[in-house]
Design an enzyme around this catalytic site. Structure first.
Site, PDB file in Angstrom:
ATOM      1  NE  ARG A 243      -7.378  63.401  42.424  1.00 60.80           N
ATOM      2  CZ  ARG A 243      -8.063  63.304  43.553  1.00 60.80           C
ATOM      3  NH1 ARG A 243      -7.680  62.434  44.472  1.00 60.80           N
ATOM      4  NH2 ARG A 243      -9.131  64.062  43.760  1.00 60.80           N
ATOM      5  CD  GLU A 363      -9.058  61.695  34.988  1.00 60.85           C
ATOM      6  OE1 GLU A 363      -8.555  60.972  35.865  1.00 60.85           O
ATOM      7  OE2 GLU A 363      -9.113  61.383  33.782  1.00 60.85           O
ATOM      8  CB  SER A 366      -2.742  72.353  40.137  1.00 55.50           C
ATOM      9  OG  SER A 366      -2.184  71.751  38.985  1.00 55.50           O
TER      10      SER A 366
END
Length: 380
Positions: A243, A363, A366
């Site tokens: 991240r 990955e 949101s």
């Protein structure tokens, strides 16, 4: 935190900037348009040590800190985030977990070639029915004594075709749920591996993305990372660093778009003066500059925590969430500042806007970042 960069950090930043602005920029539009994998540029990243930035020199890496990594990744992604994601996956998702949790034999056999860039890595977690919910693994790794037999499908795999080394997350014991999942290092060219078609994506078009199919793929038992059942926990730990890599990419996309928009606004005239002298444009640029500083500090805080061996999972989730959302906003505003020119490929900003969208998705979307953050703050 010390707000002054070290000499090594500045060197990493400048080296990445020079490489991107001197070489990667030359064919980035052509590669994006035609989905051309940047093979020669990946070799250049390898030569300069960018594919093993955080790997210990003992294993042929450059042994730099996470702040250096973030600064370099930002500069690469300003010009070409497809190269940024190749660099991020190799460093954050593959090399890191083998260095952190692999055996000495695994480090010798797999980590060193990754650090040198002789091979690049791919992280195989997502599946058709296991995207945001990574516990729902359908790919199986059946224990056959001295080896595992792997069957299943992984999709949205960055470096799916170009990688030489896969880390595959697969279910060994379904009755144990996520505690029955393992992580296996797999040679990309093993018998029984086949690829789906190259995904024709909206953005990040120069990176190769494929589905990967496994049919009775034999994987030696010594290729398992960690203890039996450690795979899901390993994947979640790996994504904390991943991240941060995506946050740095988003920062690069935003700062690259801002720099282009600022230069254009200083040169383009309308109603007798440069458009930067019109308040409507000046205020857009002021907002962009402020938001980029906030993005950068969120990235640097998470990197600093990681370098200082402190928990950084929540900080990296915050960085990814804010940087991804803000990158989408800033790249869109850059297109607006360019007007009609921003809508055509020649001026780069439309590509940066398309690339920025993916940072909100891969990955961990949101929405997933908000789950991670909300769980962390609710436990305080």
């Amino acid at each position: 935190m010390n707000f002054e960069y070290t000499e090594e950090q500045i060197m990493a930043q400048q080296s990445a900037r020079d490489l991107a602005q001197r070489e990667f920029i030359l064919d980035v539009i052509e590669r994006d348009t035609n989905c051309i994998f940047p093979e020669k540029h990946v070799k250049k990243l390898a030569e300069l040590g960018f594919l093993g930035m955080q790997v210990d020199p003992e294993y042929d890496g450059t042994g730099m800190d996470t702040i250096s990594y973030v600064l370099a990744l930002e500069e690469i992604s300003k010009v070409d985030s497809s190269l940024g994601v190749i660099m991020s996956v190799n460093n954050s998702l593959v090399a890191w977990e083998i260095q952190e949790y692999g055996t000495e034999e695994q480090k010798e056999k797999f980590l060193k070639p990754l650090a040198r860039g002789e091979k690049i890595g791919a992280f195989l977690l997502s599946e058709p029915e296991a995207g945001s919910d990574a516990t729902m693994q359908r790919t199986t790794a059946i224990d056959k004594g001295d080896h595992y037999l792997v069957n299943g499908v992984k999709n949205w795999i960055t470096n799916g075709n170009s990688a030489g080394t896969y880390v595959v997350i697969a279910q060994t014991d379904p009755e144990k749920g996520h505690k029955g999942i393992n992580a296996l290092i797999v040679d990309r060219h093993s018998e029984g591996i086949s690829l789906g078609q190259h995904e024709d994506k909206m953005g990040m078009r120069s990176s190769d993305t494929h589905s990967v199919m496994f049919t009775d793929v034999k994987v030696p038992k010594e290729n398992r990372i960690g203890e039996d059942g450690f795979g899901f926990k390993l994947a979640m730990k790996t994504l904390e660093g991943g991240r941060l890599g995506i946050a740095a990419q988003a920062l690069g996309l935003a700062s690259g778009a801002y720099e282009l928009a600022l230069k254009y606004a200083q040169e383009r005239k309308a109603f007798g003066k440069e458009i930067i002298k019109h308040q409507a444009i000046a205020f857009k640029l002021a907002d962009m500059a402020t938001e980029i500083e906030a993005m950068r500090f969120l990235c640097l805080k998470a990197a600093w925590l990681k370098d200082n061996k402190q928990p950084y999972g929540t900080a990296s989730a915050m960085a990814k969430l804010y940087c991804a959302e803000t990158a989408m906003k800033i790249t869109t505003e850059a297109v607006q500042i360019f007007g009609g020119y921003g809508y055509v490929k020649e001026y780069h900003v439309e590509r940066l806007m398309r690339d920025a969208k993916l940072t909100q998705i891969y990955e961990g979307t949101s929405e997933i970042q908000k789950i991670v953050i909300s769980r962390a703050i609710s436990s305080l």
